[in-house]
Design an enzyme around this catalytic site. Sequence first.
Site, PDB file in Angstrom:
ATOM      1  N   GLY A 114       2.374   1.966  10.786  1.00 54.30           N
ATOM      2  CA  GLY A 114       3.376   3.018  10.650  1.00 54.30           C
ATOM      3  C   GLY A 114       4.089   3.385  11.940  1.00 54.30           C
ATOM      4  CG  HIS A 158      -5.906   1.887   5.140  1.00 59.31           C
ATOM      5  ND1 HIS A 158      -5.468   2.771   6.092  1.00 59.31           N
ATOM      6  CD2 HIS A 158      -4.892   1.024   4.927  1.00 59.31           C
ATOM      7  CE1 HIS A 158      -4.221   2.454   6.431  1.00 59.31           C
ATOM      8  NE2 HIS A 158      -3.847   1.398   5.736  1.00 59.31           N
ATOM      9  CD  GLU A 169      -3.778  -2.598   7.381  1.00 57.69           C
ATOM     10  OE1 GLU A 169      -2.674  -2.878   6.901  1.00 57.69           O
ATOM     11  OE2 GLU A 169      -4.354  -1.516   7.181  1.00 57.69           O
ATOM     12  CE  LYS A 219       0.303   3.381   4.783  1.00 57.29           C
ATOM     13  NZ  LYS A 219       0.080   3.518   6.208  1.00 57.29           N
ATOM     14  CG  ASN A 225      -1.722   1.228   1.408  1.00 57.98           C
ATOM     15  OD1 ASN A 225      -1.867   1.998   0.464  1.00 57.98           O
ATOM     16  ND2 ASN A 225      -2.278   1.419   2.602  1.00 57.98           N
ATOM     17  CD  GLU A 238      -2.860   5.441   6.782  1.00 57.85           C
ATOM     18  OE1 GLU A 238      -2.821   5.460   5.547  1.00 57.85           O
ATOM     19  OE2 GLU A 238      -1.937   4.977   7.485  1.00 57.85           O
ATOM     20  CB  SER A 291       4.939  -2.100  12.046  1.00 54.27           C
ATOM     21  OG  SER A 291       4.546  -0.755  12.293  1.00 54.27           O
TER      22      SER A 291
HETATM   23  C1  PEP Z   1      -0.926   0.013   5.987  1.00 55.22           C
HETATM   24  O1  PEP Z   1      -0.970   1.194   5.714  1.00 55.22           O
HETATM   25  O2  PEP Z   1      -1.841  -0.724   5.588  1.00 55.22           O
HETATM   26  C2  PEP Z   1       0.194  -0.492   6.774  1.00 55.22           C
HETATM   27  C3  PEP Z   1       0.148  -1.716   7.222  1.00 55.22           C
HETATM   28  O3  PEP Z   1       1.229   0.375   6.961  1.00 55.22           O
HETATM   29  P1  PEP Z   1       2.660   0.031   7.636  1.00 55.22           P
HETATM   30  O4  PEP Z   1       3.124  -1.275   7.024  1.00 55.22           O
HETATM   31  O5  PEP Z   1       3.527   1.184   7.249  1.00 55.22           O
HETATM   32  O6  PEP Z   1       2.437  -0.092   9.085  1.00 55.22           O
END
Ligand code: PEP
Length: 245
Positions: free
Chosen positions: A167, A91, A161, A11, A9, A93, A207
């Site tokens: 992040g 998501h 998630e 983003k 992703n 976000e 992460s």
């Molecule tokens: C995500 O945005 O779906 C995500 C898992 O981000 P990160 O791997 O940076 O934590």
Amino acid sequence: MRKPMVAGNWKMNGLRANLSEVAAIDQAAAKANCDVILCVPATLISQLALKAKNIFIGGQTCHNEASGAHTGDISAEMLQDTGAQYVILGHSERRIDHAEKDESIQQKVLVAWQFGLKAIVCIGETLDQRDSKITLGVIGKQLLNSIPDSVSGENLVIAYEPIWAIGTGLTPTTDQISEVHNFIRVSLEHRFGDQLGHSINILYGGSMNGKNVVEISAIPNVDGGLVGGASLKAQNFIPIIESIG
Ligand code: PEP
């Protein structure tokens, strides 16, 4: 039999110049035992479609209506038309930045399916919710309300998630991931029947990186990963691709 997958992703990151990362990722995908998906900004989808031979392409959201007077939004049909096969929906976000609710996410899933896209639906708890010991309740409600009844199995991927892991460099323990993934599996089997519920991929996201991927992907009912930061550079993403599957 579920085939594992890893979805990157990007983003709101990535210009045309960043597509130089794709050739190496594409080569790794050709040899991988998992499906590799790159969910890039909508502006890059058509360019990625020209370069990606072994990578599936995804968008990061779509509107909950098929078309119409929604300035600045993107429709499922537009994503499909420009070369996408997948779309990330719900998501955290988007839930936070755009106040997306389960009910509109469910409408987005339906419109994505209408135009042949597979939906990667994200669910996950905040740290407050985990500390309050209501994680499974939160996950159960998100699953129930954001997933339509008309699942075929093929057209849906769930991404667990935990919001506090995205992040941040923080990851849940293997027991915590296992508890939630098993709960999601049982919920899917209960709602859609054993066969269909068993066939749906459940990804872990938050992460994930080259160091923790082996341990996380070995957990039963973890069928791969949704990867943000570590998907931006081929050198970070390829070890994850090679470890899954
Ligand atoms: C995500 O945005 O779906 C995500 C898992 O981000 P990160 O791997 O940076 O934590």
